[in-house]
Design a protein around this motif. Structure first.
Motif, PDB file in Angstrom:
ATOM      1  N   THR A   1       0.856  -1.187   0.000  1.00  0.00           N
ATOM      2  CA  THR A   1       0.000   0.000   0.000  1.00  0.00           C
ATOM      3  C   THR A   1       0.887   1.229   0.000  1.00  0.00           C
ATOM      4  N   PRO A   2       0.799   2.033  -1.090  1.00  0.00           N
ATOM      5  CA  PRO A   2       1.674   3.208  -1.141  1.00  0.00           C
ATOM      6  C   PRO A   2       1.369   4.155   0.014  1.00  0.00           C
TER       7      PRO A   2
ATOM      8  N   PHE B   1      -0.664  10.348  21.833  1.00  0.00           N
ATOM      9  CA  PHE B   1      -1.638   9.714  20.944  1.00  0.00           C
ATOM     10  C   PHE B   1      -2.196  10.708  19.947  1.00  0.00           C
TER      11      PHE B   1
ATOM     12  N   THR C   1       0.115  10.973  11.512  1.00  0.00           N
ATOM     13  CA  THR C   1      -0.219   9.906  10.550  1.00  0.00           C
ATOM     14  C   THR C   1      -1.144  10.436   9.462  1.00  0.00           C
TER      15      THR C   1
ATOM     16  N   ALA D   1       1.505   3.915   3.113  1.00  0.00           N
ATOM     17  CA  ALA D   1       1.064   3.402   4.415  1.00  0.00           C
ATOM     18  C   ALA D   1       2.234   3.299   5.398  1.00  0.00           C
TER      19      ALA D   1
ATOM     20  N   ARG E   1      -0.442  10.857  -0.307  1.00  0.00           N
ATOM     21  CA  ARG E   1      -1.444  10.401  -1.268  1.00  0.00           C
ATOM     22  C   ARG E   1      -1.721  11.460  -2.325  1.00  0.00           C
TER      23      ARG E   1
ATOM     24  N   PHE F   1       0.223  11.199  17.329  1.00  0.00           N
ATOM     25  CA  PHE F   1       0.218  10.071  16.392  1.00  0.00           C
ATOM     26  C   PHE F   1      -0.871  10.242  15.344  1.00  0.00           C
ATOM     27  N   MET F   2      -2.072  10.572  15.801  1.00  0.00           N
ATOM     28  CA  MET F   2      -3.200  10.720  14.870  1.00  0.00           C
ATOM     29  C   MET F   2      -2.930  11.818  13.860  1.00  0.00           C
TER      30      MET F   2
ATOM     31  N   ALA G   1       3.496   6.700   6.487  1.00  0.00           N
ATOM     32  CA  ALA G   1       2.547   7.372   7.380  1.00  0.00           C
ATOM     33  C   ALA G   1       2.636   6.806   8.791  1.00  0.00           C
ATOM     34  N   ILE G   2       2.684   5.480   8.902  1.00  0.00           N
ATOM     35  CA  ILE G   2       2.750   4.856  10.235  1.00  0.00           C
ATOM     36  C   ILE G   2       4.062   5.226  10.929  1.00  0.00           C
TER      37      ILE G   2
ATOM     38  N   TRP H   1      -0.107  10.866   5.657  1.00  0.00           N
ATOM     39  CA  TRP H   1      -0.877  10.043   4.723  1.00  0.00           C
ATOM     40  C   TRP H   1      -1.465  10.881   3.595  1.00  0.00           C
ATOM     41  N   PHE H   2      -2.191  11.950   3.972  1.00  0.00           N
ATOM     42  CA  PHE H   2      -2.857  12.756   2.943  1.00  0.00           C
ATOM     43  C   PHE H   2      -1.851  13.480   2.057  1.00  0.00           C
TER      44      PHE H   2
END
Lengths: 230, 105
Positions: free
Chosen positions: B11-12, B47, B54, B14, B62, B50-51, B17-18, B58-59
């Protein structure tokens, strides 16, 4: 085709399936993050020593947990609708093929230029050649030219069936007395497998679909050979 | 387990991002703890970091990926058209020259 213990989708062989894969990754990442958030909140709630029996309301948190889900839903809905309309775009098909579901095989008709039709039965396990795939191979494949928009008209002769090829991103019900239409473009040459996707009796699991995408010249040679054999 | 890992690798964006999320989480939580010495709240801040990290990573990845895919499709179409129309009136590289009238023989 799928490999043993596969969890994800098969590699895309059409532009629509590529878009579907990307959307799935996008939606799944959002889902994972929401699940992680919920899990963290549950753990925090269970382990907290704070208690307040007199809370009546809290405007701030109400606003947050209304706006945030709305934003998340919009972030999911916009790409989803985009793909939905992309899949329904009117394209100019180069070829029309009719796929008819029977108990328990598919038949294909290429009637654009000449009357070419053939049945496609599963090859029984005991008749498989080395390297062939169990329950997936057929005696006659549906051959299509690569990089060409193909229109498939799907119906059935007896009971409900469903014509599905996951790597092309295609699934359409075959309904007796009804003609359903779908379209795809095979963006690379190859062999793509699918299986009947609507329960249709004892041998529902034994009427696979095999689509072979080949360069146009090979497709023309194949169709000439098939017409000679017919 | 291996097929799950393969799915994550395939998954590109992913994996990046993690990893960015993990780094952002540790950084945010640690900084908050160093500033306030509050353990539980530091976990909460970690936390949240992290959210945010990530999602942001990610965005961003993408979006760049989507732009690259559009460019790739345009290039593919261009190559296909060039090969198909080379030497004909429709040749995109010959647009200017095709319209110039030839001189007297």
């Amino acid at each position: 085709m799928a490999h043993p213990s596969q969890l994800g989708f098969q590699d895309a062989a059409s532009p629509v399936m590529e878009e579907l894969l990307h959307f799935h990754d996008h939606a799944l990442m959002i889902v994972f993050l929401i699940s992680t958030l919920v899990l963290y909140i549950i753990v925090a709630m269970v382990t907290t020593k704070l208690t307040n029996k007199f809370i009546l309301d809290s405007q701030e948190i109400e606003i947050i947990w209304t706006l945030l889900p709305a934003i998340i839903l919009i972030l999911i809905a916009l790409p989803s609708l985009r793909i939905l309309y992309l899949m329904d775009e009117i394209n100019d098909p180069h070829l029309t093929i009719k796929a008819m579901g029977h108990r328990w095989y598919w038949s294909y008709e290429y009637t654009d230029y000449e009357d070419l039709g053939f049945d496609s039965y599963m090859i029984p396990t005991q008749d498989l050649a080395p390297g062939q795939f169990r329950l997936l191979e057929t005696d006659h494949r549906m051959v299509v030219p690569v990089e060409s928009p193909i229109r498939i008209l799907i119906s059935a002769e007896d009971v409900l069936h469903s014509w599905a090829v996951p790597s092309l991103g295609v699934k359409m019900d075959a309904v007796p007395g009804r003609l359903n239409q779908t379209a795809f473009i095979a963006s690379r040459p190859g062999v793509f497998y699918g299986q009947c996707s609507e329960i249709c009796g004892a041998n529902h699991s034994f009427m696979p679909i095999v689509v072979e995408a080949v360069p146009l010249e090979h497709f023309e040679n194949w169709s000439s050979l098939m017409l000679e054999d017919a | 387990m291996e097929s799950r890992r393969k799915s994550l690798d395939n998954t590109p964006c992913a994996r990046e991002a993690i990893l960015h999320g993990a780094g952002g989480s540790v950084a945010a939580g640690l900084l908050y703890f160093l500033a306030t010495s509050r353990v539980k709240r530091s976990f909460d801040v970690g936390f949240a970091g992290f959210m945010v990290t990530t999602l942001g990573s990610w965005f961003y990845c993408r979006m760049n990926n989507a732009k690259l895919r559009v460019q790739q499709r345009l290039i593919q179409e261009g190559i296909k058209n060039k090969v198909a129309y080379e030497g004909t009136v429709m040749d995109p590289t010959k647009k200017g020259k095709a319209e110039a009238p030839s001189g007297p023989s």
